[in-house]
Design an enzyme around this catalytic site. Structure first.
Site, PDB file in Angstrom:
ATOM      1  N   CYS A 158       0.840  -1.202   0.000  1.00 36.11           N
ATOM      2  CA  CYS A 158       0.000   0.000   0.000  1.00 36.11           C
ATOM      3  C   CYS A 158       0.877   1.254   0.000  1.00 36.11           C
ATOM      4  CB  CYS A 158      -0.930  -0.019   1.213  1.00 36.11           C
ATOM      5  SG  CYS A 158      -2.103   1.350   1.259  1.00 36.11           S
ATOM      6  N   CYS A 159       1.903   1.276   0.864  1.00 37.50           N
ATOM      7  CA  CYS A 159       2.806   2.432   0.896  1.00 37.50           C
ATOM      8  C   CYS A 159       3.535   2.596  -0.439  1.00 37.50           C
ATOM      9  CB  CYS A 159       3.830   2.288   2.022  1.00 37.50           C
ATOM     10  SG  CYS A 159       3.182   2.650   3.663  1.00 37.50           S
ATOM     11  N   CYS A 190      -0.925   8.798   7.083  1.00 37.77           N
ATOM     12  CA  CYS A 190      -2.296   8.576   6.633  1.00 37.77           C
ATOM     13  C   CYS A 190      -3.227   8.360   7.831  1.00 37.77           C
ATOM     14  CB  CYS A 190      -2.358   7.339   5.746  1.00 37.77           C
ATOM     15  SG  CYS A 190      -1.438   7.492   4.207  1.00 37.77           S
ATOM     16  N   CYS A 226      -3.542   4.634   9.808  1.00 37.99           N
ATOM     17  CA  CYS A 226      -2.175   4.118  10.015  1.00 37.99           C
ATOM     18  C   CYS A 226      -1.388   4.945  11.023  1.00 37.99           C
ATOM     19  CB  CYS A 226      -1.439   4.075   8.690  1.00 37.99           C
ATOM     20  SG  CYS A 226      -2.167   2.905   7.531  1.00 37.99           S
ATOM     21  N   CYS A 244       8.063   3.800   5.704  1.00 33.57           N
ATOM     22  CA  CYS A 244       7.143   3.439   4.619  1.00 33.57           C
ATOM     23  C   CYS A 244       7.880   3.033   3.357  1.00 33.57           C
ATOM     24  CB  CYS A 244       6.227   4.613   4.306  1.00 33.57           C
ATOM     25  SG  CYS A 244       7.127   6.072   3.755  1.00 33.57           S
TER      26      CYS A 244
HETATM   27 FE1  SF4 Z   1      -1.330   2.815   2.897  1.00 33.39          FE
HETATM   28 FE2  SF4 Z   1      -1.222   3.238   5.521  1.00 33.39          FE
HETATM   29 FE3  SF4 Z   1       1.004   3.379   4.015  1.00 33.39          FE
HETATM   30 FE4  SF4 Z   1      -0.916   5.287   3.903  1.00 33.39          FE
HETATM   31  S1  SF4 Z   1       0.436   4.775   5.660  1.00 33.39           S
HETATM   32  S2  SF4 Z   1       0.138   4.374   2.187  1.00 33.39           S
HETATM   33  S3  SF4 Z   1      -2.786   4.024   4.074  1.00 33.39           S
HETATM   34  S4  SF4 Z   1      -0.239   1.558   4.440  1.00 33.39           S
END
Ligand code: SF4
Length: 243
Positions: free
Chosen positions: A118-119, A203, A206, A234
């Site tokens: 996701c990151c 985010c 998170c 991340c």
């Molecule tokens: Fe995805 Fe969470 Fe990373 Fe944001 S912080 S990109 S929502 S995993």
């Protein structure tokens, strides 16, 4: 092939203060230098220092499309205060659509690899696109932010997308108190979530507030605190990125 690092006075730069580093960046790299920030306190202070010195440095941010409203508010406050336009880089719509279709919106709860995936879609890929426009990347990394960042240099050369660029962390040796003293003394816009116990803001979901005595980034992905899963990064500042 010439190595960029051999032409950069890294030893000298690593002894300089934040204002001198920002001035060197603007004078040497002009439009190819930029402050890349997620509008943490250090990024806001960096923008303020640059503005005070009359430096015309670009400001870039990664809009993951999952930022809290307070972050969008501080971006707009900074634009108004300094009369600048923050360049926003968002996830690639097609990659984002595929990820959500395959794994759902909340894949980051499932496992560390899915959080990193996701990151990679929401942060790392757009960050790469932002950095492709730069030869000098100014960050808000500080040595006191986490054990993982405790040796971050003020100046280094990193491999980014197959080419070398300069990475500066002008406030690497600033402490939390100095950052807040500067914000309060100069009325620098900051993210109001800091008033609610947050010490690092990413985010929504998170990021959570931290408790006394925890690392500044301990509130990130709090459900991954088991052994081997505690690297609170991340992907933007690891790998070939110089720390
Ligand atoms: Fe995805 Fe969470 Fe990373 Fe944001 S912080 S990109 S929502 S995993």
């Amino acid at each position: 092939m010439a190595v960029l690092g051999s032409h950069i006075p890294l030893d000298d730069l690593n002894t300089q203060d934040a204002e001198a580093l920002l001035k060197w960046a603007a004078d040497t790299y002009g439009e190819r230098a930029g402050i890349v920030t997620s509008f943490q306190t250090t990024g806001c202070v960096t923008i303020d220092l640059a503005a005070r010195a009359g430096l015309n440095l670009r400001v870039l941010t990664i809009d993951t499309l999952r930022l809290p409203p307070e972050t969008y508010e501080v971006i707009e406050a900074v634009e108004r205060r300094y009369g600048i336009r923050v360049e926003r880089f968002q996830p690639d719509p097609e990659r984002l659509r595929r990820m959500v279709e395959q794994h759902g919106e909340y894949l980051f709860f499932d496992s560390k690899p899915k959080q990193e995936y996701c990151c990679s879609i929401r942060k790392v890929e757009p960050n790469g696109r932002a950095l492709a426009t730069l030869d000098l990347w100014i960050t808000g990394l500080r040595r006191d932010q986490s054990s993982f960042r405790k040796e971050v240099p003020k100046a280094t050369v990193v491999n980014q997308g197959g080419r070398e660029i300069v990475k500066l962390s002008p406030l690497a040796d600033w402490g939390e108190q100095g950052i807040w003293d500067h914000i309060r003394a100069n009325d620098v816009p900051y993210n109001r979530l800091y008033d609610q116990g947050y010490t690092s803001i990413g985010c929504v979901i998170c990021t959570t507030p931290t408790r006394s005595g925890e690392d500044k980034r301990a509130g990130r992905w709090r459900w991954f605190n088991q052994a081997g899963e505690d690297k609170k990064e991340c992907g933007i500042h690891i790998g070939g990125s110089g720390i």
